[in-house]
Design an enzyme around this catalytic site. Structure first.
Site, mmCIF file in Angstrom:
data_model
loop_
_atom_site.group_PDB
_atom_site.id
_atom_site.type_symbol
_atom_site.label_atom_id
_atom_site.label_comp_id
_atom_site.label_asym_id
_atom_site.label_seq_id
_atom_site.Cartn_x
_atom_site.Cartn_y
_atom_site.Cartn_z
ATOM 1 N N CYS A 72 0.824 -1.204 0.000
ATOM 2 C CA CYS A 72 0.000 0.000 0.000
ATOM 3 C C CYS A 72 0.864 1.263 0.000
ATOM 4 O O CYS A 72 2.071 1.213 0.225
ATOM 5 C CB CYS A 72 -0.945 -0.003 1.207
ATOM 6 S SG CYS A 72 -0.121 0.073 2.816
ATOM 7 N N ALA A 119 2.958 1.880 2.999
ATOM 8 C CA ALA A 119 4.198 1.100 3.004
ATOM 9 C C ALA A 119 5.288 1.830 2.231
ATOM 10 O O ALA A 119 6.459 1.801 2.609
ATOM 11 C CB ALA A 119 3.962 -0.283 2.402
ATOM 12 N N ARG A 128 12.204 -3.818 7.498
ATOM 13 C CA ARG A 128 13.186 -3.662 6.411
ATOM 14 C C ARG A 128 14.588 -3.509 6.974
ATOM 15 O O ARG A 128 14.787 -2.950 8.041
ATOM 16 C CB ARG A 128 12.832 -2.430 5.565
ATOM 17 C CG ARG A 128 11.693 -2.699 4.618
ATOM 18 C CD ARG A 128 11.232 -1.414 3.993
ATOM 19 N NE ARG A 128 12.155 -0.897 2.999
ATOM 20 C CZ ARG A 128 12.225 -1.329 1.744
ATOM 21 N NH1 ARG A 128 11.443 -2.288 1.336
ATOM 22 N NH2 ARG A 128 13.067 -0.791 0.898
ATOM 23 N N HIS A 183 5.717 6.804 -2.040
ATOM 24 C CA HIS A 183 7.013 7.465 -2.266
ATOM 25 C C HIS A 183 6.763 8.912 -2.676
ATOM 26 O O HIS A 183 7.365 9.846 -2.151
ATOM 27 C CB HIS A 183 7.806 6.810 -3.409
ATOM 28 C CG HIS A 183 7.983 5.325 -3.306
ATOM 29 N ND1 HIS A 183 8.107 4.524 -4.408
ATOM 30 C CD2 HIS A 183 8.062 4.503 -2.229
ATOM 31 C CE1 HIS A 183 8.264 3.271 -4.035
ATOM 32 N NE2 HIS A 183 8.231 3.221 -2.714
#
Ligand code: SF4
Ligand code: SF4
Lengths: 502, 481
Positions: B49, B52, B83, B190
């Site tokens: 999504c 994320a 991560r 992003h």
């Protein structure tokens, strides 16, 4: 080139970049020395007034994840079942990531791929199209439709949409398609509870949809809760020894711990999992055992109410006392004698306890985990003569408090119990107390290192070591394994090597 | 351009919309698949999504902030230390003792929204939570507030909360409004992070000029590295190379960076942009707003890494720097050549499938070639047109490309193209192994760093170990099939 001793032979960034040749094996992260930069020059203590969870709003390091995750866990344990998650992609991708991290297995879960327009118009189209696309390619035997925060807030009418979807499927593919797949809807808005409740709701939803009363059988139902594939295998082993047939709900031992064997059919489906017919048959059984009261108890209660099947809800059969209860209940419910092999297995665990109590007695232990496992682990620690002094459950549970107090009372202890608190609070207690050992999941690993207290891994989630999901903690043999872990960890950390030779 | 029949995946017969996402590359006239569009519901996508993308990918690596997720505990839990975006900034765990994991990975902070907040709103809760977190996690350089589906749907006014908290604590408090449902993939997140962070950073710089670099502090060769997230400590090799060149790195957006340095990035002379999918947005914004140009870079492989060093030296134009670039390149190639030769010999002719977010496909096409390998097919989760242009330009003619692949397509491609190895992420790798195909984790690496010349040896080793692990010979023993 010389490397300073304090770096344990590891290379600084400068040294790394000055190496005249990189060896064939390369240089990996563990060989590097990265100097830690403190976030601020000096230690500043956190405000003690708001460390207790009850005194603040913010949650730091929650010991629980979202409700849909529990429902997905359950559904993944059903044969030929693919969960369909009615929400945006993250609510599916993150859980898949989490499953894969823990079990090192592929997990197929479909998403409705909510977008901005879905937030406005609702997820009707996504469900109808999504179920079609899933069924036409994967032909799942069961689809568990799992809602999430967004679909619940938007107010998607799942039952109504599903009917529409089925009509559309029938129109496109003919009536047979409706025979092919069964549907279960599980409502799991995460703002109402954690993964524990998600599993609980799934148990009820599945049994309500699938279980039927036809002809009584001589079986017992087992609702495992979020225990490991190894645990489920151990339960099966016990049933085998007792010569009892069981219907095991959400049997992840055949779906989340699978062999690598070629050739593999496409699309990939794990071989195992609870079959639809076994779930149907669960309406005919003699008795239901929900091993974890908060994870599956609702399913057992449903069967009791609907089909008058007596329910034994908890405790997790871990350690002597709890396993004894399970075995006695099994024997009583089925009229079978307690098998001699089982008495032997119990004897072996007791033998191991007799051999090791000098190591375990008086060891002060802190425990953190999901309520059912944390409570059972507490009791087992008591049985080993240890002193559980700090016990936390990430999900709030009355049963957890009751069970922990019962054990504490019996063994004359007064532990601190944190019910539904976050790990930040638990960590603070732990760091201020004198603790010898931690029993907890991978999320306790940092705390363990920082407080210099060794960690025995148990519960959900364990992703930073391998093999834990294959092991059993339940039953006498599971107790034996957990005892070995505990004792060896104590020997590693507390005893000089020359003290353990005899 | 329609693809030949033999490339039509059977698994998509019933969802033919998928075929427009499949192309064969053409270096002269790039074939761009349908991309950056909605996923078909129920197609078993691997996409995540927007949240994320914002929190996990771009914001997650920031080293010294409290990153508070305004959501039920779930969304926050999933982001907790997952991560391998590492950092050297550590919070204190007690007097004289630092935490065991870097600050950006150590904790999950959340408002833990409950049913009543969904009904009555969560803004008040957010404000309290921010102020409490500030008292409980001392020393942070600022606070980042993320919205997720739940808070996005409740519609809390988080910006005014941020303003209030910012006044109270005297450090930047930024809101990243990128709930999961607001875009087609991580890529939207992003983008949101870039734009929103930039806008708030500019505003903060204007209100607090003391956070900008003073004229006398600025150096002639100041650069910032953009779109580099320090996976498995890639920065261990990246930073020193530029320093050897004579540059000073004033900030990294965002790998392991402190807020104070992030705010200074517009004061650089040049930005070096690595991840051109997730961070071109902010590079463009800085270029337009502050007239700081950027060079596009790839830190993977010999040729590409050499090019970055040359490009940066060319930008600054000093003959000395250009000469130094050549020296560095020559030296580094020598340093790794015995190891790379070793692997090249063993990997030559092997065929690899690649599946990553987007850019790494074209970052790595050249690396595979440098290792003597062939790319069998490539897949991208969230690439856009420009990524596919680059992929077309670098691929062998007629390489099969899949945009936003789903699980079934991955299986069929593995079966069809039979690669010797598949570069893929954590969720997918276990599926590949069940089909007998070795993998290397292309997101968080196996045993990195993989960047720059020296890191390439690690990459080659992991590929080699993947292919040559003894386990595969047991898998194919006919007696036990
Ligand atoms: S929105 Fe809700 S269901 Fe989705 S990940 Fe977050 S907490 Fe879980
Ligand atoms: S709730 Fe939304 S933001 Fe959270 S994980 Fe799910 S899709 Fe992503």
């Amino acid at each position: 080139m010389t490397t300073p001793l304090k770096l344990n032979g590891r290379l600084t960034i400068k040294d790394l970049n000055a190496l005249p040749e990189i060896p064939i094996e390369g240089i990996t992260y563990d060989q590097m020395y990265i100097e830690k930069q403190p976030i601020c020059p000096e230690y500043i203590a956190p405000d003690p007034n708001i460390i207790p969870s009850s005194k603040r709003t913010v949650v730091i390091d929650p010991g629980r994840i979202c409700m849909p995750f529990g429902a997905m866990w359950a559904s993944v344990g059903v044969h030929g079942c693919i969960p369909f998650v009615q929400g945006a992609q993250g609510c599916t991708t993150y859980p898949r990531y989490t499953f894969s991290r823990i079990f090192r297995e592929p997990v197929s879960i479909a998403t409705a791929s909510f977008q901005e327009d879905t937030a406005v118009f609702g997820g009707r189209k996504n469900l109808i199209e999504g179920l079609r696309n899933l069924i036409i390619r994967y032909h799942p035997e069961v689809i568990a439709i799992v809602t999430v925060c967004s679909s619940e807030i938007i107010g998607d009418d799942m039952e109504g949409y599903l009917e529409e979807a089925q009509d559309a499927l029938e129109e496109e593919l003919g009536p047979d398609v409706l025979e092919e797949t069964q549907f279960v809807i599980i409502h799991t808005p995460s703002f109402e509870g954690s993964h524990v409740e998600g599993y609980n709701r799934a148990a009820k939803a599945f049994l309500k949809t699938m279980a039927r009363r036809t002809t009584p059988n001589n079986k017992v139902n087992i609702i495992p809760g979020m225990i490991t594939p190894g645990d489920i295998r151990e339960i099966k082993h016990i049933l085998r020894l007792m010569d009892i047939e069981g219907n095991i709900l959400f049997d992840i031992s055949g779906t989340l711990d699978c062999p690598l064997r070629l050739p593999q059919a496409m699309p990939y489906y794990p071989k195992g999992g609870t079959k639809a017919e076994d779930m149907k048959d669960m309406g005919n059984s003699m008795m239901t055992f929900a091993l974890c009261p908060d994870e599956g108890g609702a399913g057992a209660r449903y069967l009791e109410k609907r089909f008058k099947i007596p329910a034994a809800i908890g405790p997790v059969p871990l350690g002597i006392h709890n396993t004894d209860i399970f075995i006695k209940d099994l024997a009583e419910a089925t009229g079978r004698p307690i098998a001699d092999e089982i008495k032997d297995e119990r004897g072996i665990l007791i033998d191991a306890m007799a051999d090791t109590f000098h190591y375990t007695m008086g060891i002060r232990v802190a425990i953190y985990g999901d309520p059912d496992i944390a409570a059972a682990a507490t009791r087992f620690c008591c049985e080993l003569g240890m002193e559980p002094v700090l016990i936390g459950s990430g999900t709030e549970s009355k049963q957890f408090v009751k069970d922990v107090w019962a054990a504490a009372h019996e063994y004359n202890l007064k532990p601190t119990i944190l019910n539904g608190s976050d790990m930040f609070e638990w960590e603070d207690y732990l760091k201020k107390d004198k603790i010898d050992l931690i029993l907890g999941n991978s999320k306790a690993a940092n705390v363990s290192k920082e407080a210099d207290v060794p960690l025995v891994r148990i519960g959900f989630p364990i992703y930073d070591r391998v093999g834990y999901q294959r092991r059993a903690y339940v039953g006498y043999r599971g107790g034996e394994y957990l005892l070995d872990l505990i004792v060896n960890t104590i020997l590693d950390s507390k005893f000089p090597d020359d003290r353990v030779h005899q | 351009m329609a693809i030949p029949e033999k490339y039509r995946l059977k698994c998509d017969f019933t969802i033919p919309e998928r075929y427009k996402h499949h192309v064969l590359t053409d270096s002269k006239k790039p074939n761009i698949p349908a991309c950056n569009i909605k996923t078909l519901p129920g197609d078993m996508t691997e996409r995540g999504c927007a949240f994320a993308g914002a929190r996990g990918v771009v914001g997650g690596p920031i080293g010294d902030c409290i990153q508070i997720i305004h959501s039920p505990a779930g969304c926050a839990w999933y982001q907790w230390g997952t991560r391998r975006n590492l950092s050297d900034i550590y919070a204190w765990s007690g007097p004289g003792r630092l935490c065991n994991d870097s600050n950006n990975r150590r904790r999950a902070v959340t408002t833990d929204l409950q049913a009543k907040d969904v009904v009555f709103g969560g803004a008040k809760k957010l404000e309290e939570a921010c102020l409490e977190a500030w008292r409980l996690l001392p020393g942070a350089g600022g606070i980042l507030i993320y919205l997720t589906c739940t808070s996005g749907l409740i519609g809390d006014d988080c910006s005014s909360v941020a303003e209030k908290v910012e006044k109270e604590i005297g450090k930047p408090v930024f809101v990243i409004d990128s709930p999961g449902f607001c875009g087609v993939s991580q890529s939207t997140g992003h983008h949101h992070f870039n734009v929103q962070f930039y806008n708030q950073a500019v505003k903060y710089r204007e209100a607090h000029p003391e956070v900008c670099m003073k004229e006398e502090e600025k150096g002639p060769y100041d650069i910032a590295i953009i779109g580099e997230f320090n996976m498995d400590w890639d920065l261990v090799y990246i930073k020193p190379l530029f320093e050897k060149l004579g540059c000073r790195i004033i900030g990294v957006f965002t790998g392991g960076e402190r807020m104070e340095n992030l705010l200074k990035i517009p004061d650089a002379k040049l930005n070096v942009l690595h991840c051109q999918r997730s961070c071109t947005y902010i590079s463009d914004l800085i270029a337009n707003g502050f007239e700081v140009p950027y060079v596009k870079a790839s830190f993977f492989g010999k040729e590409q890494m050499a090019k970055v060093l040359r490009d940066v030296a060319d930008f600054f134009g000093s003959a000395e720097m250009k000469e130094r670039a050549e020296q560095i390149i020559g030296h580094e190639l020598e340093v790794i050549s015995p190891a790379i030769d070793f692997y090249r010999e063993r990997l030559a002719g092997k065929r690899v499938g690649m599946y990553v977010g987007g850019p790494r496909v074209w970052h790595w096409q050249k690396v595979m070639k440098e290792l003597g390998m062939k790319v069998a097919f490539s897949m991208c989760t969230f690439a856009h047109e420009d990524d596919y242009e680059k992929i077309n330009a670098r691929a062998e003619e007629g390489e099969f490309i899949v945009d936003n692949p789903n699980e079934f397509e991955i299986e069929e491609c593995l079966d069809k193209f039979k690669p010797d190895l598949f570069l893929t992420g954590l969720k997918e790798k276990y599926l590949c192994r069940k089909l007998g195909v070795p993998t290397v984790n292309s997101h968080s690496y196996e045993k990195g760093p993989y960047a720059c010349f020296r890191g390439m040896v690690n990459f080659a080793r992991d590929i080699y170990q993947g292919i040559y692990a003894p386990v595969w010979k047991f898998v194919r023993d006919k007696t036990f099939i």
